[in-house]
Scaffold this active site. Sequence first.
Site, PDB file in Angstrom:
ATOM      1  N   GLU A 268     -16.819   7.955  15.248  1.00 62.20           N
ATOM      2  CA  GLU A 268     -15.284   7.914  15.100  1.00 62.20           C
ATOM      3  C   GLU A 268     -15.153   7.276  13.747  1.00 62.20           C
ATOM      4  O   GLU A 268     -14.357   7.754  12.750  1.00 62.20           O
ATOM      5  CB  GLU A 268     -14.535   7.400  15.963  1.00 62.20           C
ATOM      6  CG  GLU A 268     -14.607   8.202  17.365  1.00 62.20           C
ATOM      7  CD  GLU A 268     -15.616   7.647  18.437  1.00 62.20           C
ATOM      8  OE1 GLU A 268     -15.345   7.978  19.625  1.00 62.20           O
ATOM      9  OE2 GLU A 268     -16.584   7.109  17.931  1.00 62.20           O
TER      10      GLU A 268
ATOM     11  N   GLY B  61     -18.342  -6.850  21.155  1.00 66.92           N
ATOM     12  CA  GLY B  61     -17.315  -6.007  20.519  1.00 66.92           C
ATOM     13  C   GLY B  61     -15.899  -6.334  20.831  1.00 66.92           C
ATOM     14  O   GLY B  61     -14.965  -6.575  20.249  1.00 66.92           O
TER      15      GLY B  61
ATOM     16  N   GLU C 167     -14.681  -2.483  30.485  1.00 68.25           N
ATOM     17  CA  GLU C 167     -16.322  -2.596  29.861  1.00 68.25           C
ATOM     18  C   GLU C 167     -16.892  -3.803  30.178  1.00 68.25           C
ATOM     19  O   GLU C 167     -18.352  -3.648  30.069  1.00 68.25           O
ATOM     20  CB  GLU C 167     -15.855  -2.315  28.321  1.00 68.25           C
ATOM     21  CG  GLU C 167     -17.224  -1.744  27.725  1.00 68.25           C
ATOM     22  CD  GLU C 167     -16.915  -1.607  26.063  1.00 68.25           C
ATOM     23  OE1 GLU C 167     -16.700  -0.292  25.630  1.00 68.25           O
ATOM     24  OE2 GLU C 167     -16.947  -2.450  25.493  1.00 68.25           O
TER      25      GLU C 167
ATOM     26  N   LYS D 214     -22.160   9.590  24.371  1.00 69.21           N
ATOM     27  CA  LYS D 214     -22.233   9.517  22.997  1.00 69.21           C
ATOM     28  C   LYS D 214     -23.582  10.226  22.534  1.00 69.21           C
ATOM     29  O   LYS D 214     -23.655  11.303  21.717  1.00 69.21           O
ATOM     30  CB  LYS D 214     -22.577   7.974  22.261  1.00 69.21           C
ATOM     31  CG  LYS D 214     -21.374   7.078  22.397  1.00 69.21           C
ATOM     32  CD  LYS D 214     -21.681   5.632  21.753  1.00 69.21           C
ATOM     33  CE  LYS D 214     -20.595   4.926  22.193  1.00 69.21           C
ATOM     34  NZ  LYS D 214     -21.102   3.565  21.414  1.00 69.21           N
TER      35      LYS D 214
HETATM   36  O1  F6P Z   1     -18.630   2.646  22.970  1.00 65.38           O
HETATM   37  C1  F6P Z   1     -18.364   1.373  23.194  1.00 65.38           C
HETATM   38  C2  F6P Z   1     -18.465   0.386  22.026  1.00 65.38           C
HETATM   39  O2  F6P Z   1     -19.803   0.201  21.906  1.00 65.38           O
HETATM   40  C3  F6P Z   1     -17.672  -1.075  22.428  1.00 65.38           C
HETATM   41  O3  F6P Z   1     -18.139  -1.719  23.175  1.00 65.38           O
HETATM   42  C4  F6P Z   1     -17.402  -1.150  20.789  1.00 65.38           C
HETATM   43  O4  F6P Z   1     -16.309  -1.942  20.872  1.00 65.38           O
HETATM   44  C5  F6P Z   1     -16.933   0.038  20.313  1.00 65.38           C
HETATM   45  O5  F6P Z   1     -17.672   1.183  20.876  1.00 65.38           O
HETATM   46  C6  F6P Z   1     -16.942   0.075  18.942  1.00 65.38           C
HETATM   47  O6  F6P Z   1     -18.063  -0.129  18.381  1.00 65.38           O
HETATM   48  P1  F6P Z   1     -18.614  -0.621  16.843  1.00 65.38           P
HETATM   49  O7  F6P Z   1     -17.869  -1.806  16.577  1.00 65.38           O
HETATM   50  O8  F6P Z   1     -20.155  -0.847  16.724  1.00 65.38           O
HETATM   51  O9  F6P Z   1     -17.945   0.475  15.768  1.00 65.38           O
END
Ligand code: F6P
Length: 544
Positions: free
Chosen positions: A212, A268, A354, A496
């Site tokens: 994204e 995160g 999470e 994913k």
């Molecule tokens: O898909 C979940 C996740 O890995 C979360 O734990 C994290 O906060 C988010 O996606 C975004 O990840 P990143 O900061 O690596 O883009």
Amino acid sequence: MSAPGTSESWRLLDQLADSHRHDRIADYFSADSKRFEAMSLKVGGLFLDYSKNRVAPPVMQALIDLARDSDLEHRREQMFSGAAINITEDRPVLHTALRNRSQRPVEVEGQNVMPAVRASLDKIKTFTHQVRDGQWRGHTGKRIRHIVNIGIGGSDLGPNMVCRALLDYQRADLDVHFVSNVDGRHLKKVLRGLDPEATLFVVSTKTFSTQETLLNAQSAKRWLCKNSQCSDQEVGQHFVAVSTNKEAALEFGIREENTFEFWDWVGGRYSLWSSIGLPIALAVGFDAFSELLEGAYDMDRHFVEAPFEANMPVILALMGIWNSNFLGAETQAIIPYDQALHQLPAFLQQLDMESNGKSVDLNGNTVEHATGPIVWGQTGSNGQHAFFQLLHQGTRFVPVDFIASLKADEEVAEHHFALLTNMLAQASALMNGDTQENHLSYAGCPGNRPSNVLLLDELSPRNVGALIALYEHKVFVQGVIWNINSFDQWGVQLGKRLANDISRNIQSNTDNYDASTRGLMGIVNRGLRPETGDSGDLKVGSGT
Ligand code: F6P
């Protein structure tokens, strides 16, 4: 330490849940005129009233014993001292180091990380001043007026929630926006009306591999070049990146000096205290960002030093465990009676779900007890006119956290009075109900429904910092008592991987998928590519 479900204190709590199943919370107050004082706590600018829980004194004692019998003290010490408690990723969990305001060193693999933490804060400070003071200019020399954070999950929810919460600390000439969804219309909506020459993008992503964020960042780059004749070189004036993956950020085209680092020992969903908080500092200024860290640090000190029976995160965690593991609540409602906290439920959804949405314990065994609740919520008083009907008269048992700040915005003081009186009324109505005086069965509220009330003296950076740290430690305590790893999130990977798979195979007729997915892939593919001859419209009745 015995596993949850088998410990002496756990068994006792099962018995107490049975022997107290007909208790009414209201009767506890008639039995003990000091209940409110005994079951409320003040820590800094936060006040917690947990007296409206269905917790009789012997239950309270047994809950404290449960925390004592668990490995909590040891695990807490391990977390703060940098032990690799995130065992499946073999990483320390040190978001507390990011707000460590003491001279205490924090070691990771024998290396004190505090100098690097302070250096990253200095970099945030310098950059924040440059942008807010107008030294940092766009490629045509314009001051930056628009900050657009591009990130998702922990790289969005925390900074987004805090920026909304601290709206009163923001300047009118510098606005901050958040883009997260892969749905391109989110980006389009945010960019509509922004002057590209005065826009700064913060690409926030711990891994720099999230689909994204990369897609949105690419499209943002195209928007900038298309709408401001910006050359590839000049793009660097409008893009900075926050990531643990500097190489990928450089590859994306971010200038080295525009990269803000943080570390893999920061989860995160626990990262807003790191450079991921850059949009917060840009929005409210570095001093207010520092106060946010100070408030969290105060809560860390309280969490480490206060005895369990007077420890706000421990108490909040135990109320949650009692309601879910012993009284059968499946969900936890978060109802902020403060419009500025409207993003708090979404933030706490990721933080809690999470972290503790796990069914395998630290030894790799399937757990035999409930773990993380479904966290949901919306602002009060809106919720009163949406789902409170169910909270008052439904068949489900939903514990509620009411959260509000006392200090009114003088311009709308009358509104604030109405807001707080409604909140107090809802918490009282959930507990007391009105079946006695209401003989019309369909109109009666059974009551005996628990809630916590959290009051902030004011919605200041310090109190917001303390509030978030409170919930972080609540989640940690529950994870320890449930004996699960609250700091990994392996469950997000399958979706994913499948998304990549499906995007690769959507045009091919592979039968790697179940018939439903294959059928939907066909419809979506035809919908996306009408030239394949079929309109892609759903054929009514064909599926059944
Ligand atoms: O898909 C979940 C996740 O890995 C979360 O734990 C994290 O906060 C988010 O996606 C975004 O990840 P990143 O900061 O690596 O883009």
